[in-house]
Write an enzyme that holds these catalytic residues in place. Structure first.
Site, PDB file in Angstrom:
ATOM      1  N   ASP A 117     -15.160  -3.313  -1.890  1.00 55.63           N
ATOM      2  CA  ASP A 117     -14.971  -2.732  -3.220  1.00 55.63           C
ATOM      3  C   ASP A 117     -14.540  -3.736  -4.272  1.00 55.63           C
ATOM      4  O   ASP A 117     -14.537  -3.431  -5.459  1.00 55.63           O
ATOM      5  CB  ASP A 117     -13.915  -1.617  -3.151  1.00 55.63           C
ATOM      6  CG  ASP A 117     -14.447  -0.394  -2.434  1.00 55.63           C
ATOM      7  OD1 ASP A 117     -15.634  -0.095  -2.617  1.00 55.63           O
ATOM      8  OD2 ASP A 117     -13.685   0.242  -1.699  1.00 55.63           O
TER       9      ASP A 117
ATOM     10  N   HIS B 196      -7.873  -4.328   4.636  1.00 47.72           N
ATOM     11  CA  HIS B 196      -8.760  -3.434   5.385  1.00 47.72           C
ATOM     12  C   HIS B 196      -8.149  -3.165   6.740  1.00 47.72           C
ATOM     13  O   HIS B 196      -7.546  -4.062   7.328  1.00 47.72           O
ATOM     14  CB  HIS B 196     -10.151  -4.073   5.564  1.00 47.72           C
ATOM     15  CG  HIS B 196     -11.204  -3.097   5.915  1.00 47.72           C
ATOM     16  ND1 HIS B 196     -11.406  -2.671   7.209  1.00 47.72           N
ATOM     17  CD2 HIS B 196     -12.087  -2.431   5.144  1.00 47.72           C
ATOM     18  CE1 HIS B 196     -12.392  -1.795   7.205  1.00 47.72           C
ATOM     19  NE2 HIS B 196     -12.820  -1.620   5.970  1.00 47.72           N
TER      20      HIS B 196
HETATM   21  N1  ACO Z   1      -1.901  -4.857  -1.651  1.00 47.81           N
HETATM   22  C1  ACO Z   1      -0.640  -5.182  -1.245  1.00 47.81           C
HETATM   23  N2  ACO Z   1      -0.221  -5.075   0.035  1.00 47.81           N
HETATM   24  C2  ACO Z   1      -1.101  -4.618   0.933  1.00 47.81           C
HETATM   25  C3  ACO Z   1      -2.420  -4.249   0.581  1.00 47.81           C
HETATM   26  C4  ACO Z   1      -2.804  -4.386  -0.761  1.00 47.81           C
HETATM   27  N3  ACO Z   1      -4.049  -4.054  -1.147  1.00 47.81           N
HETATM   28  N4  ACO Z   1      -3.061  -3.806   1.672  1.00 47.81           N
HETATM   29  C5  ACO Z   1      -2.186  -3.883   2.679  1.00 47.81           C
HETATM   30  N5  ACO Z   1      -1.004  -4.388   2.233  1.00 47.81           N
HETATM   31  C6  ACO Z   1       0.187  -4.670   3.064  1.00 47.81           C
HETATM   32  C7  ACO Z   1       0.898  -3.394   3.455  1.00 47.81           C
HETATM   33  O1  ACO Z   1       1.892  -3.039   2.488  1.00 47.81           O
HETATM   34  C8  ACO Z   1       1.491  -3.788   4.784  1.00 47.81           C
HETATM   35  O2  ACO Z   1       2.612  -4.612   4.535  1.00 47.81           O
HETATM   36  P1  ACO Z   1       3.898  -4.586   5.549  1.00 47.81           P
HETATM   37  O3  ACO Z   1       3.370  -5.043   6.855  1.00 47.81           O
HETATM   38  O4  ACO Z   1       4.873  -5.492   4.918  1.00 47.81           O
HETATM   39  O5  ACO Z   1       4.350  -3.140   5.569  1.00 47.81           O
HETATM   40  C9  ACO Z   1       0.424  -4.687   5.399  1.00 47.81           C
HETATM   41  O6  ACO Z   1      -0.274  -5.255   4.274  1.00 47.81           O
HETATM   42  C10 ACO Z   1      -0.562  -3.960   6.293  1.00 47.81           C
HETATM   43  O7  ACO Z   1      -1.189  -2.921   5.529  1.00 47.81           O
HETATM   44  P2  ACO Z   1      -1.349  -1.404   5.973  1.00 47.81           P
HETATM   45  O8  ACO Z   1      -1.144  -0.518   4.800  1.00 47.81           O
HETATM   46  O9  ACO Z   1      -0.540  -1.159   7.197  1.00 47.81           O
HETATM   47  O10 ACO Z   1      -2.863  -1.420   6.371  1.00 47.81           O
HETATM   48  P3  ACO Z   1      -3.793  -0.167   6.638  1.00 47.81           P
HETATM   49  O11 ACO Z   1      -4.780  -0.596   7.644  1.00 47.81           O
HETATM   50  O12 ACO Z   1      -2.994   1.055   6.955  1.00 47.81           O
HETATM   51  O13 ACO Z   1      -4.484   0.100   5.221  1.00 47.81           O
HETATM   52  C11 ACO Z   1      -5.969  -0.178   3.364  1.00 47.81           C
HETATM   53  C12 ACO Z   1      -5.712  -0.470   4.859  1.00 47.81           C
HETATM   54  C13 ACO Z   1      -5.785   1.315   3.089  1.00 47.81           C
HETATM   55  C14 ACO Z   1      -7.400  -0.561   3.041  1.00 47.81           C
HETATM   56  C15 ACO Z   1      -4.979  -1.014   2.530  1.00 47.81           C
HETATM   57  O14 ACO Z   1      -5.192  -2.397   2.764  1.00 47.81           O
HETATM   58  C16 ACO Z   1      -5.076  -0.704   1.036  1.00 47.81           C
HETATM   59  O15 ACO Z   1      -4.452   0.232   0.554  1.00 47.81           O
HETATM   60  N6  ACO Z   1      -5.889  -1.488   0.257  1.00 47.81           N
HETATM   61  C17 ACO Z   1      -6.092  -1.203  -1.131  1.00 47.81           C
HETATM   62  C18 ACO Z   1      -7.097  -0.059  -1.303  1.00 47.81           C
HETATM   63  C19 ACO Z   1      -8.507  -0.470  -0.962  1.00 47.81           C
HETATM   64  O16 ACO Z   1      -8.997  -1.508  -1.386  1.00 47.81           O
HETATM   65  N7  ACO Z   1      -9.194   0.393  -0.216  1.00 47.81           N
HETATM   66  C20 ACO Z   1     -10.585   0.199   0.168  1.00 47.81           C
HETATM   67  C21 ACO Z   1     -10.679  -0.026   1.646  1.00 47.81           C
HETATM   68  S1  ACO Z   1     -12.296  -0.473   2.103  1.00 47.81           S
HETATM   69  C22 ACO Z   1     -13.153   0.968   1.996  1.00 47.81           C
HETATM   70  O17 ACO Z   1     -12.720   2.038   2.269  1.00 47.81           O
HETATM   71  C23 ACO Z   1     -14.468   0.828   1.504  1.00 47.81           C
END
Ligand code: ACO
Length: 434
Positions: A368, A311
């Protein structure tokens, strides 16, 4: 804010030697913000923050999230207390008006919402224009946007009464719109709302009843559905809430703005994740495949991500996910549903939380992760999961929109950019191009 005191940061542009003191603003709670409003005017500088990672785009009194501690407050009330003692409609009132209602206020509000659930019959005809296999979220975008063509009398955004009527219409009609999107995809009759039913029960009735026989509301399912709506009711300045503020800043009508937010929510990185979680869990299929899934999620060359994990704000357990997990176990037990995906989800969560990759990035289950399993137990088909999220969140969107319009000075949202395209060049006639 005090420029004489210490509540400011000084910014210096070393290329020009120009300096400026920027005030630090402190809210009721949370991280302070640097007010850069005068930066462009005084220093001829913009800030650069793709994804708004370090940017507070507005002032708000609605929702507070402490991502470090995993705290969520609606108008100051902890989500855990609201989940235990309140109801979705009461939370709607709280978000819209800022305070919990008195008994009289609540009765009046519930009555008002109950008596606005019917849709214009012309709008009902709209459904027939969609392909039968249309995703219900596509129908939601279309029908909610089309409300602006049917409810002209509440589109004057400068009139507080008109804005209030639009908010009531939205909250009241969205269960009807959502349930009919589902019934259309099944080729089934569209049941009309029933005023003697509560908000969640009425939605279940429109989802599952047939005109040919009585439909008994399952009170466990109705209670769970109400809590699902409540947990999704608002969440600060996320992508879809920011969308409504941006769309609304152009003074577009509320239903056009809501439709834009629904489109934003649909994405799998936002509300579409609940649908994606179930697909992922089904693909994993068994606890013995978890290690492989985790390896894929960690592989930067693989687009696969652990859906329902991570998140932007929470760097701790999402409090809604905690409540959702408890609800999931309770609902499955009460309804005597044995869903093999729950075992996969719990084992996946445990394995991810122990994994160095997820631990070091502070990735925890979000709202979720477990919501899809609850919805499956209630008989809600997977392609309706994000629609359920939309229904709960619509009150948050309209509250954010209303707050923005009520703000002292509303300016159209207009971010700038760091331009890295070609410098100015002369037009080359086609016959001279190589
Ligand atoms: N699986 C694997 N790696 C992940 C995940 C994941 N679900 N989420 C984040 N990471 C990693 C990223 O690759 C990144 O790694 P790095 O630092 O080596 O590059 C690090 O964790 C930070 O993640 P970001 O993508 O920079 O985080 P951001 O805040 O931009 O994205 C998001 C947040 C979109 C929720 C992301 O965690 C994600 O895609 N999760 C899966 C989708 C999801 O569950 N979405 C629902 C969100 S809650 C909602 O809207 C109700």
């Amino acid at each position: 804010m005090s420029i004489q005191g210490k509540d400011y940061v000084t910014i210096t542009d070393h290329s020009t030697g120009q300096s400026m003191d920027l005030p630090i603003l402190r809210g009721t709670d949370g991280v302070p913000v640097i007010d850069i409003n005068q930066l462009r005017k005084k220093m001829n500088l913009y800030t650069f923050d793709p994804g708004f990672v370090s940017t507070a785009a507005c002032e708000s009194k609605i929702t507070f999230i402490d991502g470090e501690e995993g705290r969520l407050l609606f108008r100051g009330y902890p989500i855990e207390e609201l989940a235990e003692h309140s109801s979705f409609l009461e939370v709607c009132y709280l978000l819209l008006y800022g305070e919990l209602p008195t008994e009289g206020e609540y009765d009046k509000f519930r009555d008002l919402i109950t008596h606005h659930t019917l849709l214009h019959e012309g709008l009902r005809e709209f459904y027939k224009g969609f392909r039968r296999d249309a995703h219900p979220m596509a129908i939601m975008v279309g029908i909610l946007g089309a409300m602006s063509a049917f409810y002209h009398d509440s589109l004057d955004i400068s009139d507080p009464n008109s804005r209030e009527v639009s908010a009531h219409r939205l909250i009241a009609k969205i269960p009807t719109i959502a349930a009919w999107a589902y019934r259309y995809s099944k080729g089934e009759p569209f049941p009309y709302p029933r005023n003697e039913l509560g908000y969640a029960s009425n939605f279940l009735h429109m989802m599952f009843s047939y005109p040919t026989e009585p439909y008994a509301i399952n009170s466990i399912a109705a209670k769970a559905m109400d809590l699902l709506f409540l947990l999704h009711a608002d969440h600060g300045q996320n992508a879809s809430a920011s969308t409504i503020r941006l769309a609304g800043s152009s003074k577009a009508n509320p239903f056009a703005c809501i439709s834009a937010s629904v489109g934003t929510l649909w994405g799998p990185a936002h509300g579409g994740a609940n649908e994606a979680v179930i697909k992922m869990l089904a693909d994993i299929g068994s606890t013995k495949n978890i290690a492989k899934a985790l390896e894929r999620a960690k592989d930067k060359d693989d687009p696969f991500r652990l859906m329902g994990f991570g998140h932007r704000v929470y760097k701790n357990y999402d409090p809604r996910a905690k409540l959702m997990r408890n609800m999931c176990q309770q609902v499955l037990e009460d309804l005597q549903v044995d869903d093999p995906l729950l075992e996969v989800a719990e084992a996946l969560e445990e394995a991810a939380l122990q994994d160095e990759y997820f631990a070091s990035r502070r990735l925890f289950p979000n709202v979720d992760f477990y919501s899809g399993i609850v919805l499956r137990a209630l008989g809600i088909p997977t392609n309706m999961f994000t629609v359920i999220f939309t229904m709960g969140r619509s009150v948050g969107w309209i509250s954010q929109w209303n707050e923005m319009i009520n703000a002292e000075r509303v300016r159209i949202g207009r971010p700038s950019q760091l331009y890295t395209g070609p410098a100015q060049r002369a037009y080359v006639p086609i016959e001279q191009r190589k």
